[in-house]
Design a protein around this motif. Sequence first.
Motif, short mmCIF file in Angstrom:
data_model
loop_
_atom_site.label_atom_id
_atom_site.label_comp_id
_atom_site.label_asym_id
_atom_site.label_seq_id
_atom_site.Cartn_x
_atom_site.Cartn_y
_atom_site.Cartn_z
N VAL A 94 -4.98 -0.57 6.28
CA VAL A 94 -5.58 -1.68 5.54
C VAL A 94 -5.88 -2.83 6.50
O VAL A 94 -5.00 -3.26 7.25
CB VAL A 94 -4.63 -2.16 4.43
CG1 VAL A 94 -5.20 -3.38 3.72
CG2 VAL A 94 -4.41 -1.03 3.43
N VAL B 62 0.84 -1.20 0.00
CA VAL B 62 0.00 0.00 0.00
C VAL B 62 0.88 1.26 0.00
O VAL B 62 0.73 2.11 -0.89
CB VAL B 62 -1.00 -0.01 1.18
CG1 VAL B 62 -1.84 1.25 1.17
CG2 VAL B 62 -1.90 -1.25 1.09
N SER C 50 -9.85 -4.58 0.36
CA SER C 50 -8.97 -3.42 0.51
C SER C 50 -7.70 -3.56 -0.33
O SER C 50 -7.19 -2.58 -0.86
CB SER C 50 -8.57 -3.23 1.98
OG SER C 50 -9.68 -2.83 2.74
N HIS D 30 -6.39 -0.67 -2.85
CA HIS D 30 -5.19 0.11 -2.58
C HIS D 30 -3.92 -0.39 -3.27
O HIS D 30 -2.92 0.32 -3.29
CB HIS D 30 -4.95 0.18 -1.07
CG HIS D 30 -6.00 0.94 -0.35
ND1 HIS D 30 -6.10 2.31 -0.40
CD2 HIS D 30 -7.03 0.53 0.44
CE1 HIS D 30 -7.13 2.71 0.32
NE2 HIS D 30 -7.71 1.65 0.84
#
Length: 540
Positions: free
Chosen positions: A224, A63, A271, A275
């Motif tokens: 996250v 991320v 997620s 991301h």
Amino acid sequence: MQHTDRLCAMAHQLSPDEKLHLITRNLQEVLGEEKLKQVLQERELKVYWGTATTGKPHVAYFVPMCKIADFLKAGCEVTILFADLHAFLDNMKAPWELLELRVKYYEQVIKAMLESIGVPLDKLKFIKGTDFQLSREYTLDVYRLSSMVTEHDAKKAGAEVVKQVEHPLLSGLLYPGLQALDEEYLKVDAQFGGVDQRKIFTLAEKYLPSLGYAKRAHLMNPMVPGLTGTKMSSSEEESKIDLLDSAGDVKKKLKKAFCEPGNIQNNGVLSFVKHVVFPLRGEFCIKRDPEFGGDKTYTVFEEVEKDFAEESVHPGDLKASVEVALNQLLEPIRKKFESPELRKLTNTAYPDPSKTKGAGKGAKAAGGGGEDDELAPSRVDIRVGKIISVEKHPDADSLYLEKIDVGEPEPRTVVSGLVAYISQEDLLDRSVLVLCNLKPQKMRGIESQAMLLCASVEGEPRRVEPLDPPEGSTPGERVFVEGYETGKPDDRLNPKKKVWERVQADLKISDGCVAQWKDKQLMTKLGQITCKSLKGGNIS
């Protein structure tokens, strides 16, 4: 260099507003956005991201890596700080004697991640905390800052980052102040981090001007969720996928991941798509069988989220598709760390606790020399067996008893549930694979002395097939993994070490119906082990 030149050309073509959009997209919060706009009107932004060199980095690190890629596309000058001193100050998460080794590990693995997503390393500056944090000037500023910051403010600032214990050490109170000072000593315009660092960022904004230093902007990523639905953490094994995890481990961990149908809250799998996959690829493909709608490619994350919320996308299909994308990112990292030098670095930077604390205790009890770090499939005693008889367990309808000849004076009794999925007529007098060095275990009152190994595919109904040794194999013949022919099996596997479980995680059936461990074939001296039809199946 061509990639770097393209990035530079792209950045020069962007307007300040377009650069700001790239810099701030997918962030949860920005403090000091007006300052960012002002700098971008005059020159390129200088940003730093720091990481304390504590536990092994995991896939959630992709991320911030994706945001670093965005910063570079926007023309930013980016510094990556390996915060070794912070790692020590945070309740000694990294022991002093391991600091240097862990910095080297972090540098190698972070660079491998960046290369995996196509980020040119020559556009980045890498620096170690102790390269400047032990200087006379920096040390004096630590004292100056400690004369201004209250204990309350220091403790509050580190509450979500520094490990919280009943009797906190003074070192943990120093941590937020040092992170604030780093902004000045790295000469940046902005610091980038997770939203869990917000209180440290606001402490920096409050106190740096008191030292005569400029207030910086702060860019914050969302946290996250991990695989369990909480924050992904290096210290919680079940919550994260390690960057060096095998494809088998990735499959196993994703299978257990929290991914409730229709639930888009605290969904770590979803997620990751938002991301990592979309910022890198710009699209995401859900792989499905034609009977369930076939493959579908999305170009906007919100459409994936909408379909999942409406249960048009099944959690199993989402996990399987993320598994493909994730393994594509991890494979170059795994390959890099296959080198003897990096394997040695990994094992010395993160030594096995059982070997550093009273390692002599039972280190060789299992007959395997204590080689748990270098997990070898040869430690598992798999043999060709021949089924002599099959009958139902007297006290359990779902279990069967098999007498299997494994090349010993007496046949072994095996208690198995998988046999319920196979015709008994297909098993009698059949050659099979048997795991022979597990600890015997009573199953409904009858001791199982070995394990029958089969290929299986989950579903309704579950499909199970015995594994087939080469024609002409005889009971007792050893089964080995290609390249591990000479290793000696443990006399008996220690259940606490979970050697079989760790080996089994990487066993699978190839698309050619060949049994494999980490893409290497299972064999006897006569040839490879196969199954009839279960391509991509598990082995258990």
